[in-house]
Each structure stands twice: as C-alpha cells, then as structure tokens.
Design an enzyme around this catalytic site. Structure first.
Site, PDB file in Angstrom:
ATOM      1  N   ASP A 265       0.872  -1.161   0.000  1.00  0.00           N
ATOM      2  CA  ASP A 265       0.000   0.000   0.000  1.00  0.00           C
ATOM      3  C   ASP A 265       0.917   1.222   0.000  1.00  0.00           C
ATOM      4  OD1 ASP A 265      -3.164   0.711   1.660  1.00  0.00           O
ATOM      5  OD2 ASP A 265      -2.072   1.737   0.062  1.00  0.00           O
TER       6      ASP A 265
HETATM    7  C1  GLC Z   1      -4.209   4.539  -0.399  1.00  0.00           C
HETATM    8  C2  GLC Z   1      -5.095   3.339  -0.140  1.00  0.00           C
HETATM    9  C3  GLC Z   1      -5.075   2.336  -1.242  1.00  0.00           C
HETATM   10  C4  GLC Z   1      -4.873   3.074  -2.550  1.00  0.00           C
HETATM   11  C5  GLC Z   1      -3.460   3.614  -2.525  1.00  0.00           C
HETATM   12  C6  GLC Z   1      -3.163   4.487  -3.757  1.00  0.00           C
HETATM   13  O1  GLC Z   1      -3.632   4.964   0.785  1.00  0.00           O
HETATM   14  O2  GLC Z   1      -4.932   2.669   1.091  1.00  0.00           O
HETATM   15  O3  GLC Z   1      -6.312   1.635  -1.226  1.00  0.00           O
HETATM   16  O4  GLC Z   1      -5.046   2.205  -3.657  1.00  0.00           O
HETATM   17  O5  GLC Z   1      -3.176   4.362  -1.354  1.00  0.00           O
HETATM   18  O6  GLC Z   1      -3.966   5.608  -3.755  1.00  0.00           O
END
Ligand code: GLC
Length: 744
Positions: A265
C-alpha cells in the site's frame, strides 16, 4: 520462383505477426508461454534493471526496461472507477480533460446485489475503462471484512461475511482481467478500520484469521486468479503487513502457492531488510500516508531501490529474493502490458452507464415498507417533497483514494424529477446542512452547498412544506468527508450526523407518508425507525445514482438487494466494541496500537445469533414489492460421507402481483460440535427471478468444506461427523425451512 514465393509468404506472415521472425527474442515472442518469456526476459536484465522493476518511479507507475522495449507499469485507483490523472509525483490533478470516467456503485452496493452476474458485469465494465486509459493494474477490489460499523472504508468492501465476499469478488476479478488489466485485491489483510491504520497491530487467533479474514483473499487468489495483491498498512504479529513473513511468505506464497505480485500500500513499507526477505515485490508510495505528504522524487531511495542495490553490491544480501520479485513483476507485465492480444477497452459508453444503473438498482435495499407506501403511486398528479442534503450532494468526489472525476453524476433529486416528469410536482428543501466541501485532490464538484440558515429554520421550512405534500422523501445518511465514509478516518459514532434525526422526527410528525433514504456505506442508528413507514438503504450509487434510486422508488425496478452486513441497534450490540478492543490500546512508548480481536469468529450475524441480540435489520435482509413463498427444504440424502456432496432443493413462488427477484440464502448449523461454532453460517445463496405466480426450484449442492471449521492446532479444516442442519432463509433472521442431515 518457388523460393521467391516462400519468401513472400514468410514475409507476409511475419508482417501479420502470425509467426515471429526467426531472430525474435523469446520474451517478445507471443507464441511462447508467459513463463518462457519471463525467464528469457529475466536472463537479459542487468542488476540495476532488476532493481528498477521492483519499486515505483512515480506516484502510480513503476519502471519498465527501456533497453528491451518492456513498457513501464501503470496502476490506477480505484475499485469504483478509474481515477483521473495526477501529476507525476503528486496527488494533485494533472489537469487532463479526457479522463472523466463512469463512477460505478460502491462495492458494498455490489455485494448487496448478492448476484455474481452483476459482479462479472461490473468487473468487465470497469476493466474496459482501465484498459482504455492504458492502466495495467486496477488498485482494487477491496474485501476487508465489515467488523465495525465505524470503519471509514466499509463502503469500498463487500460486507461482514467471508462466504458472500468470496463469491462476489471472484467474478469481479475475472471481469477486470478479461481486459488484460490486473486486479490488485486489497488490503491484504486485517485492515478493518481506518483509525490508526498505519500503526494498528491486529492480534487475531488463527481460527478467526482463517475462517473470517482470509477466505475472500484466498478465493481471489485460487478462484479469481488475481494477478496482484495489495498488502495492507497495519501490522500483524508485530510486522508491517507490507513485509510480513506470516501473511505474505507463509500463507499467501507458501500455503496458497501465489505466483502473482505483492504490491505495498502507498507508504506501507517501513524497513530496509524485511521488504527483501518478507515477500514484498513492488514498493509504492513510500514516505507518504497514501493520501498526501511524500518526499519529492524519493524513488531511488526507496527501500527496494538504491539501498537494496547497495546491499547486494556490498555482499550483505544475495540476489535470490531479487530474482523471485522480478519474476513476479515480469509475470504481471506479461499478463498485462506485454500481452499482445488484449482487447482495447472502452470508456463512458452507454453500456457502462447501463451497467452502473443496473447494478445500483439491484443493490438498493428496501429495509422497511409499512403499508406498502412504496412504490410511489403516481397514477394521479402528486406533490412530492424531497428533503435533505444527500438529495443534491455529489458523492463521487471524496472518500479518499476511491474518489473520482465522474463524467456525470445524477443526483437523487434530478433522477426523481426526470423519472416522475409531469406526474408529480417535485419540490426540494435542504432540511439540514452537512458537509459543504466541494473537492478532493483538485477534482471539484462545482456545487455551492453553503447555507447559513439555522437547523431550526431549516426544519421549520421542511415541516411547513411537508404539510401538504402527498409524499415526503428524506434523503440523508453519511457522505465522503472525514469521519464519515472516508479513508484514513473512522466514524465517531453510529448515529446520523448533522442533526438529521431531528429533521426526520419532525417530518414524521408532519406527514405520515414519509420515506427515508439513507445514502451511506455503513449502518447507522435509526431511533425514529418505528415512526417512518418506508426506509431505503441506498449506497453510494455512482454516476447513475439518481436514476437508479428513482427506478426503485417509482417501481420501475422492484428492489431485490439484501444487506451484506448487520445493522446493529447500537454500538453496544457490536462484538468488536463489546469483546474486541476497537480501536486498540496504545503501547507505552511506541506509536503502535495493539488490538485484540477477542470476539474471534463472532462477527456480525454470527455475534447477533450467538448472543441472541436482535439487530435493527439483519444480515441478508431486504424487502421486495412482491411476496415470495418458500416451500419445504429437502435434501437428496439423509447422511453423507466426507467426500460426498448433499443437494438441497426448495421451491420458491412469487405470490405477489409484480415480477421480482429473491435471494434465497442457505445457512448451515452444526448443533453439536466439540468447539464453539456460530449458530449458523452462510454457505450458499441464489438470486432467482420470478414472474407473478411463477415457481422455481432453487438447488444448493454442498460438500464437507461447508461443514468445516478451522482447527488451529491441527492447522487444517475439520468437519466433525454428526448432525447438521441446513436452513433456507430470506434473511439471517428469517429462516423459512430447515432440514437435518448427518455427516458420517
Ligand atoms: C491509499 C489506499 C489504497 C490506494 C493507494 C493508492 O492509501 O490505502 O487503497 O489504492 O493508497 O492511492
């Protein structure tokens, strides 16, 4: 002459790409298998090129191999639509004018359809939009479990039951990946709240992990075949899940044999050694909290960038793990960007808007309809009063990373007005003022919702207008602002915000023909529920929200949605808040919050059943404008051995006046067991469409896995011989017929 002809034929065939010219490298030869092409590409890479493949180069992309003509990899949010383009290294908009998308309904709405065909349609449609925008990885869907109604991101997930989430996530994955676009199922695992999402150490026993929190991810891997997985922010066994020996190496890649790529993430990577050894394959978003912040152009200093290169060159670490990561990233590329036979996708097509409207219409849940107030009777001209901010507020903007720049979004008010046309005069009053913000990341709604009147003035106006209306439709609920249904924060309570309860109670006194529509991704408290004849759970329905809601309110669509999670009366009725340690306990001198999931497997209806706590509305509950009668549930055998299956049948009849769809649910009970088991567990469901008077027989075939619990000591699934009971139900609290059978 003959030679000449052969040469001409060979040239024309190779020009047509039918056969590769003799000297085509294997990795570029689409007649070769993905594995062959991966190995060939790997053998050609320098150490620097390998390192370049396993970490981001921009906010949403990672490097290819320019020298070999391997394109860079582009990811995009989100689960409900394709996010608009942002600057290379920022969350801020890139200012494109051709990147507006179709906003599909939130995944909780998809789950509420209980219809895998809708899930396939959803995945195919959103995958076409991703493909058209040249995205290789769609950062979704999310299947974290609905453990607390306060979780800010429940609207992005598929409810409280692992079986429902498993059945509904698989077709979505297949639909997306049929476009040559990878899904990235998230957030693996145990990211079941937003509060302290980067610092919560989830403490869960193995049985609970395997029975509740892993099944949807396992189905995504084994049945959906997802080409990538997003590891979550939180910790498990004191290791951040983005580099976690247990969840990534032991379970995902070990027990499940996963061959895809694990993507962190954004900002979930926090260690220089663990990402090398603990299963992370592609590092994104380091030094950002996933929504903002972030070091400028830090990409070469990512943990899996120069520091890793340096560690290899100095001999401190080997290259075994590196080659495994690179194989997985190359496999992801050869399944997507390097796949020559991909379709070309499409965007904002009539088919996509039709899909969005159909899924929304099938996901809306009719919670209550006393006296058959709905559908609206517009056979004679009527005066309809619409009250509430959510009748007009754009909901496709906000909520965090799933926020979208939708090409259009039909509001409930506009949808209703266009549906009732000249049959009714539709007036609107504000009723309450909630969140008047108008943008996220620079995507602006263009609305001005500012209204300085007091709550009393707004209620007085609504009551005055309600007095002589034939129908009053209150459209409220939550929204996508912080501490509502929004990433990176949880709600602070179960109740409706902004004084909505007072508005609803005042309207209920002013006009008995009151319909309350709750636009939300979560359960809310409804202290006024007995005074309101009709209550509709309308999710974040996306671009076609108003049309889909109007379809249901006017009866053009007969509602068939069922709740994918329980509506508790109050937080004291929720296991995570009574036995669990939500939101966690902060460690003395560390910014880590330990959270014991003491409730174990008793999540949602499993808790309500076991503790005999009546929910406000039960898991699986949803009414229709028609009635369904269930016959007797029968089994094709009274007893079965462990490797046999048992088939259940039950006739279902539409005894009402209009066509409709019913979701027949199959629950299994193990009344006598050596371990504590929930009273019953969902092990099957079928959505059946019936015309008035029509009967269909619904069948379910189950095997030992539907009877098993996870024995943590033996680390395996166990089905204990003895008596079991199958229940056919219209909801988890509405069992229509049961039959006993024995496992020998
Ligand atoms: C965010 C989210 C994730 C998302 C990623 C990119 O913090 O937790 O679901 O796809 O970062 O935006």
């Amino acid at each position: 002459m003959k030679k000449f002809l052969v040469a001409v034929i060979a040239f024309s065939m190779s020009a047509a790409g039918l056969v590769q010219a003799a000297d085509t490298p294997v990795y570029l030869d689409s007649s070769k298998s993905v594995e062959e092409r991966v190995e060939d590409a790997l053998s050609r890479l320098t150490l620097e090129e390998k390192i370049g493949l396993i970490h981001a180069q921009s906010k949403f992309s990672s490097r290819g191999v320019r020298r070999l003509g391997i394109p860079e990899l582009w990811t995009s949010d989100g689960p409900h639509g394709i996010r608009s383009e942002v600057m290379w290294d920022e969350w801020r908009q890139a200012g494109w004018t051709n990147d507006s998308c179709v906003a599909f309904p939130a995944l909780t709405c998809l789950a509420a359809t209980w219809n895998p065909a809708m899930s396939e349609l959803y995945g195919k449609s959103i995958g076409e939009e991703a493909r058209y925008r040249n995205k290789n990885v769609l950062l979704g869907p999310g299947v974290n479990i609905y453990r607390t109604p306060l979780n800010g991101r429940n609207f992005e997930y598929m409810g409280e039951d692992p079986y429902l989430a498993s059945r509904m996530v698989v077709p979505y994955i297949k639909g997306v990946q049929s476009n040559g676009v990878a899904t990235c199922v998230k957030h693996y695992a145990l990211n079941n709240q937003e509060l302290n999402r980067h610092t919560t150490n989830a403490i869960v026993d193995d049985r609970t992990l395997y029975e509740i929190y892993l099944p949807a991810f396992k189905a995504a891997v084994h049945e959906g075949g997802t080409w990538s997985i997003m590891a979550s922010y939180n910790l498990y066994k004191n290791q951040h899940v983005c580099h976690n020996q247990y969840l990534l190496n032991d379970i995902l890649k070990g027990e499940w044999g996963y061959d895809g790529a694990v993507i962190s993430d954004w900002g979930g990577t926090h260690d220089s050694i663990q990402p090398i050894t603990n299963g992370l394959d592609l590092e994104f978003g380091t030094w950002t909290d996933g929504l903002k912040l972030g070091k400028k152009n830090a990409y070469d200093s990512y943990f899996l960038a120069d520091p890793y290169l340096e560690a290899i060159k100095s001999g401190r670490v080997g290259t075994k793990e590196l080659d495994d990561k690179v194989r997985r990233v190359l496999r992801l590329m050869f399944r997507t960007s390097m796949r020559p036979d991909r379709p070309f996708g499409s965007m904002c097509s009539p088919e996509h808007y039709d899909a969005a409207r159909r899924i929304a219409g099938e996901g809306i849940v009719l919670l209550r309809n006393e006296g058959g107030l709905l559908p609206l009777n517009l056979s004679t001209p009527k005066k309809v009063l619409v009250v509430g901010e959510n009748a007009v507020k754009m909901m496709t903007i906000g909520g965090g990373s799933s926020s979208l720049k939708a090409q259009h979004e039909i509001s409930p008010l506009d949808g209703l007005r266009s549906a009732v046309g000249d049959k009714a005069e539709v007036k609107y009053v504000r009723g309450y003022v909630g969140d008047v913000s108008t943008d996220q990341d620079g995507v602006v709604s263009g609305q001005n919702l500012v209204d300085d009147r007091s709550a009393e003035e707004l209620i007085a106006e609504a009551v005055m207008e309600a007095k002589d209306a034939d129908y009053v439709i209150f459209v409220g609920g939550l929204n996508k602002s912080p501490h509502q249904d929004c990433e990176d924060s949880d709600r602070r309570g179960l109740g409706l915000p902004y004084g909505q309860d007072a508005v609803i109670e005042a309207l209920a006194k002013a006009n008995k023909n009151l319909v309350v529509v709750s636009v939300s991704g979560n359960a809310v408290a409804m202290p006024w529920v007995d005074e309101v004849p009709a209550v509709v759970q309308a999710w974040y329905l996306g671009s076609e929200a108003g049309n889909a809601l109007a379809d249901v309110l006017t009866g053009r669509v007969n509602p068939s949605g069922k709740l994918p999670f329980s509506f508790p009366v109050c937080l004291e009725d929720v296991a995570a808040h009574v036995m669990g340690e939500y939101p966690g306990v902060k460690r003395q001198n560390e910014n880590i919050w330990d959270e014991k999931y003491n409730e174990g497997i008793l999540v949602g209806y499993r808790w309500h059943d076991t503790k005999k706590i009546r929910p406000l509305f039960a898991f699986g509950h949803g009414l229709s404008y028609t009635d369904f009668e269930y016959g007797r549930l029968t089994a094709d055998k009274k007893s079965m051995t462990g490797d046999e299956t048992v088939t259940f049948e039950i006739p279902v009849t539409n005894t009402g006046k209009v066509a409709g769809a019913e979701v027949v649910q199959l629950y299994i009970s193990d009344p006598k067991s050596s371990v504590m088991r929930p009273v019953k567990e969902l092990k099957g469901f079928r959505k059946v469409y019936l015309n008035p008077g029509e009967t269909k027989t619904v069948t379910f075939t189950v095997g030992r896995d539907a009877l098993s619990y996870f024995d943590a000591d033996r680390h395996e699934w166990v089905a204990e011989p003895g008596k079991f009971t199958a229940h056919a139900a219209a909801a988890s609290d509405d069992i229509r017929s049961s039959v006993d059978f024995t496992l020998k």
